[in-house]
Design an enzyme around this catalytic site. Structure first.
Site, PDB file in Angstrom:
ATOM      1  N   ASP A 120       8.512  -6.949  -0.819  1.00 26.94           N
ATOM      2  CA  ASP A 120       7.296  -6.171  -1.100  1.00 26.94           C
ATOM      3  C   ASP A 120       7.685  -4.874  -1.817  1.00 26.94           C
ATOM      4  OD1 ASP A 120       4.675  -5.322  -1.065  1.00 26.94           O
ATOM      5  OD2 ASP A 120       4.582  -4.974   1.097  1.00 26.94           O
ATOM      6  N   GLU A 123       7.673  -3.185  -7.402  1.00 27.28           N
ATOM      7  CA  GLU A 123       7.324  -2.912  -8.809  1.00 27.28           C
ATOM      8  C   GLU A 123       8.356  -2.029  -9.540  1.00 27.28           C
ATOM      9  OE1 GLU A 123       4.133  -4.166  -6.405  1.00 27.28           O
ATOM     10  OE2 GLU A 123       5.166  -2.243  -6.232  1.00 27.28           O
ATOM     11  N   ASP A 196      -2.347  -5.400  -2.591  1.00 27.81           N
ATOM     12  CA  ASP A 196      -3.252  -4.799  -1.610  1.00 27.81           C
ATOM     13  C   ASP A 196      -4.632  -4.571  -2.221  1.00 27.81           C
ATOM     14  OD1 ASP A 196      -1.056  -4.822   0.002  1.00 27.81           O
ATOM     15  OD2 ASP A 196      -0.623  -2.687  -0.186  1.00 27.81           O
TER      16      ASP A 196
END
Length: 269
Positions: A120, A123, A196
């Site tokens: 997670d 990025e 999210d």
């Protein structure tokens, strides 16, 4: 339920590839016990590394010079879930290989062959960074500025994770990995969810073209947070989410309770 997922609070103070031994005194037995019922376990492993000389992963990476650099050559330091953090430079083949070996049973203490990984925040997410990510002038291996290779960072992390889990089984088991950041070719090594979202009708509406577009590009093992990650859906919105999610290949339930929409044992066979 096919899989039990453990978020960051399962670790020792948000130090990835560790366990909070107060909550999980015997993680191997836990994994073996749920495996007896045909279930798996997945733990989270984000790319930010807690800045702590007492944390073996950080200390070793620091001593080897493995962190992403600023334009003046110093290690880049940012802020994420653990607080002050550093990020590994997966563009360096040596670092990529080293990180991969962190997932061996010898290095990832408390793991078993029934444990898989969720990458997670890759990025990468940097809470105090410009646009909540890396500055564009950070320098990666080979002299590449981040502005030129930014979208590859998350893919390199989950590829390295994949290679480590493949090696763990001597190539006998295709591992399951979930990633938030991806690139062309990520379908070879990982499943994807769309991040999210919020409990809003507009986010339910946009999930459909997002997942269809990804499917067309070849990334088919995908899903979205059902019900929305932020806020709480009303009854009507939640019902609609459930109806739509019946067509998702990956079922990612609201509030980070994850279920797979396909038989996990088939993926691993």
């Amino acid at each position: 339920m096919d899989v039990i997922w453990l978020d960051i609070e399962h670790t020792n103070g948000k130090r990835y590839l560790t366990w909070d031994t107060g909550k999980f005194p015997n993680p191997e037995k836990l994994q073996d016990d749920i495996a007896a019922f045909g279930r798996k376990m997945i733990t989270i492993s984000d790319p930010h590394i807690k800045k702590d000389d007492g944390y073996q992963l950080y200390a070793e990476a620091k001593s080897r010079g493995y962190f992403v650099k600023t334009k003046d050559g110093s290690d880049y330091e940012g802020w994420c879930w653990p607080g002050s953090s550093m990020w590994l430079d997966y563009f360096n083949p040596e670092i990529y290989q080293w990180y991969s070996t962190r997932y061996s049973l010898e290095n990832y203490k408390g793991s078993t062959g029934n444990l898989f990984i969720w990458n997670d925040m890759n990025e990468p997410s940097v809470f105090n960074g410009p646009e909540v990510t890396f500055p564009k002038d950070l320098v990666h291996h080979g002299g590449w500025e981040n502005r030129e290779v930014h979208n590859l960072y998350g893919m390199l992390q989950h590829m390295s994770t994949f290679d480590g889990l493949i090696e763990r089984s001597n190539g006998h088991i295709r591992p399951f990995i979930l990633t938030r950041s991806f690139f062309a070719g990520s379908q070879r090594t990982t499943a994807v969810w769309t991040g999210d979202n919020a409990a809003q009708w507009s986010h339910l509406k946009i999930a459909v073209p997002m997942l269809l577009s990804l499917s067309v590009t070849g990334i088919g093992f995908i899903g979205a947070d059902v019900g929305g990650f932020f806020f709480n859906p009303d009854a009507k919105l939640l019902v609609r989410w459930y109806q739509v999610r019946s067509f998702f290949f990956f079922f990612d339930f609201n509030d980070k309770i994850f279920l797979l929409g396909w038989c996990f044992s088939t993926i691993l066979s």
